[in-house]
Design a protein around this motif. Structure first.
Motif, PDB file in Angstrom:
ATOM      1  N   LYS A   1       0.853  -1.196   0.000  1.00  0.00           N
ATOM      2  CA  LYS A   1       0.000   0.000   0.000  1.00  0.00           C
ATOM      3  C   LYS A   1       0.882   1.238   0.000  1.00  0.00           C
ATOM      4  O   LYS A   1       1.847   1.331   0.769  1.00  0.00           O
ATOM      5  CB  LYS A   1      -0.904   0.006   1.232  1.00  0.00           C
ATOM      6  CG  LYS A   1      -1.826   1.220   1.324  1.00  0.00           C
ATOM      7  CD  LYS A   1      -2.681   1.173   2.582  1.00  0.00           C
ATOM      8  CE  LYS A   1      -3.616   2.369   2.674  1.00  0.00           C
ATOM      9  NZ  LYS A   1      -4.404   2.361   3.925  1.00  0.00           N
TER      10      LYS A   1
ATOM     11  N   THR B   1       0.588   5.411   0.357  1.00  0.00           N
ATOM     12  CA  THR B   1      -0.301   6.509   0.754  1.00  0.00           C
ATOM     13  C   THR B   1       0.425   7.826   0.582  1.00  0.00           C
ATOM     14  O   THR B   1       1.478   8.055   1.194  1.00  0.00           O
ATOM     15  CB  THR B   1      -0.756   6.358   2.212  1.00  0.00           C
ATOM     16  OG1 THR B   1      -1.480   5.138   2.361  1.00  0.00           O
ATOM     17  CG2 THR B   1      -1.642   7.519   2.627  1.00  0.00           C
TER      18      THR B   1
ATOM     19  N   SER C   1      -4.609   6.797  -1.337  1.00  0.00           N
ATOM     20  CA  SER C   1      -3.985   5.489  -1.091  1.00  0.00           C
ATOM     21  C   SER C   1      -4.249   4.561  -2.273  1.00  0.00           C
ATOM     22  O   SER C   1      -5.343   4.550  -2.840  1.00  0.00           O
ATOM     23  CB  SER C   1      -4.541   4.857   0.186  1.00  0.00           C
ATOM     24  OG  SER C   1      -4.294   5.675   1.312  1.00  0.00           O
TER      25      SER C   1
ATOM     26  N   TRP D   1      -3.429   0.366  -3.205  1.00  0.00           N
ATOM     27  CA  TRP D   1      -2.848  -0.873  -2.709  1.00  0.00           C
ATOM     28  C   TRP D   1      -3.408  -2.066  -3.473  1.00  0.00           C
ATOM     29  O   TRP D   1      -4.425  -1.974  -4.167  1.00  0.00           O
ATOM     30  CB  TRP D   1      -3.077  -1.043  -1.205  1.00  0.00           C
ATOM     31  CG  TRP D   1      -4.496  -1.330  -0.779  1.00  0.00           C
ATOM     32  CD1 TRP D   1      -5.066  -2.541  -0.530  1.00  0.00           C
ATOM     33  CD2 TRP D   1      -5.532  -0.361  -0.523  1.00  0.00           C
ATOM     34  NE1 TRP D   1      -6.376  -2.410  -0.132  1.00  0.00           N
ATOM     35  CE2 TRP D   1      -6.690  -1.083  -0.127  1.00  0.00           C
ATOM     36  CE3 TRP D   1      -5.597   1.022  -0.601  1.00  0.00           C
ATOM     37  CZ2 TRP D   1      -7.879  -0.447   0.191  1.00  0.00           C
ATOM     38  CZ3 TRP D   1      -6.791   1.653  -0.297  1.00  0.00           C
ATOM     39  CH2 TRP D   1      -7.909   0.915   0.106  1.00  0.00           C
TER      40      TRP D   1
END
Length: 431
Positions: free
Chosen positions: A135, A137, A235, A237
């Motif tokens: 992920k 961000t 974000s 992911w």
């Protein structure tokens, strides 16, 4: 040309070595002083970038239910009965030159949380699914904090006090290293000090900035020096399977089961906006979209059977009983397809600071497109149980699945489920 490249590489290496050796008590104090002066001079700047990072960490710690939530913990874990998954992750922060957070790199491991996720491999077979994820961000640089008139002066004084404390500690450290010592034999000598590694020097520098930032965050929370703040982050992911337990598929109760591996992957893109009011509390607004590999068994389009159910059906293939005694099995037409999923979530967390439990409310709407297209609602009661250093996040959840009756079933009613999710931040980026 090659000689020029060699020279360039040597210069880069030398600059890297010298840069790592440039961190000293003097350079740390000089850089810290520059940041504090910059903060003091800017009329629209209440706290340092590090102080804002600490403040944001404390606000986001109140809500952690899974990978989709922002966690500013070094390490964290979450487990949910909604998808029966355990997630373990850690964060690697990337900062701007002014020490404000720019990016979080978050590797994640996901494992089945149903039927004892501790048993992952047994009898030469994987007993559960393990997926690896990553992920990223990006914290948008538009974060703002509105503060009360007159409060900035007290913070300027606080920063000066913390700076003098750090400078005094460094001076005592330097004096101790440079103070001659007379040994028992009468020799006058200086203490032999071991040079800190580049990593230790960077940590020392980071600790100095963090000390000021933590003091700022403590002050503005205790004295309510701000009225509101807002920020946002983007974000992205995804997950890909590392191991897969076999599931058994059969078109009917008379045909032998066939072992099948689902190999499910997914990608997500999410935006979150945080608005925090010192008196009203925190509001999280999060739309996001997910694209994932799906199949008729995973989407509940087939009949999920176990040993007890299958053994009671007349005319079943008895050779299948041994296979499904400890393994998932599905009966029906099996197919694989892609599903697009849209989520929209609103979370409210109360502003309580001196209570054992900080409650909130969450609402999530979910819409799927493709062969699998139910609309779902989830209502939650998040509870942040305040710990000594980190909270325990628990959310009681009530779900209404397939409210739109996408299969046009007769006498349809939404499937109602109750669940719980638990989030545990183990170690913080800013302590």
């Amino acid at each position: 040309m090659k000689r020029k490249l060699h020279y360039a590489l040597i210069l880069l290496l030398a600059s890297g070595i010298s840069a790592s050796g440039q961190i000293t008590n003097k350079s740390i104090l000089s850089g810290l002083e520059t940041e504090l002066i910059t903060t003091e001079k800017k009329s629209d700047m209440l706290i340092t970038p590090t102080g804002l990072n600490v403040f944001l960490q404390r606000k986001t710690l109140s809500y952690l239910t899974g990978v989709s939530d922002l966690s500013l913990a070094k390490f964290y874990a979450s487990v949910s009965t909604e998808n029966e998954k355990l997630n373990l992750g850690f964060n690697i922060p990337v900062k701007y030159d002014d020490n404000s957070l720019m990016l979080l790199i978050n590797p994640v491991v996901e494992a089945d949380a149903k039927n004892s996720f501790s048993t992952l491999y047994k009898n030469d077979k994987w007993q559960g699914t393990i997926r690896a994820g990553l992920k990223l961000t990006y914290l948008l640089p538009f974060g703002t904090m509105n503060f009360l008139d007159g409060k900035k002066t007290n913070l300027d004084i606080l920063r000066k006090t913390k700076y003098e404390e750090i400078a005094s500690a460094y001076k005592a450290e330097d004096d101790k290293q440079n103070k001659p010592v007379t040994t028992l034999t009468g020799n006058v000598t200086l203490p032999v000090t071991e040079d800190l590694s580049a990593r230790e020097l960077r940590k020392k520098q980071r600790d100095a900035y963090d000390a000021v930032g933590i003091a700022e965050a403590d002050y503005i929370e205790k004295n309510k020096s701000y009225t509101w703040m807002q920020t946002g982050w983007i974000s992205a992911w995804g997950f890909t399977p590392v191991t897969e337990a076999s599931k058994y598929i059969s078109p009917n109760y008379l045909t032998a089961f066939e072992a099948t591996r689902f190999r499910l992957w997914e990608i997500n893109l999410q935006y979150t906006h945080l608005f925090q009011n010192s008196r009203l509390g925190s509001f999280y607004l999060s739309p996001w979209i997910k694209r994932f590999q799906n199949n008729s068994a995973n989407a509940d389009l087939m009949t999920n059977v176990d040993y007890g159910l299958y053994s009671q059906v007349p005319g079943t293939a008895q050779t299948n009983l041994a296979l499904i005694e400890t393994n998932p099995a599905f009966v029906g037409i099996y197919s694989e397809f892609m599903t697009t999923n849209f989520n929209f979530q609103l979370v409210y967390i109360t502003p309580f600071t001196n209570t054992l439990i900080k409650p909130g409310i969450s609402i999530r709407y979910e819409k799927n497109w493709g062969d699998y297209s139910p609309q779902n609602w989830r209502f939650g009661l998040p509870l942040a149980i305040q710990g000594k250093s980190t909270p325990i996040n628990i959310e009681l959840q009530y779900r209404l699945n397939n409210v739109n009756n996408y299969k046009n079933e007769v006498d349809h009613s939404p499937k109602k489920t109750f669940g719980i999710s638990v989030g545990l931040p183990f170690s913080l980026l800013y302590k």
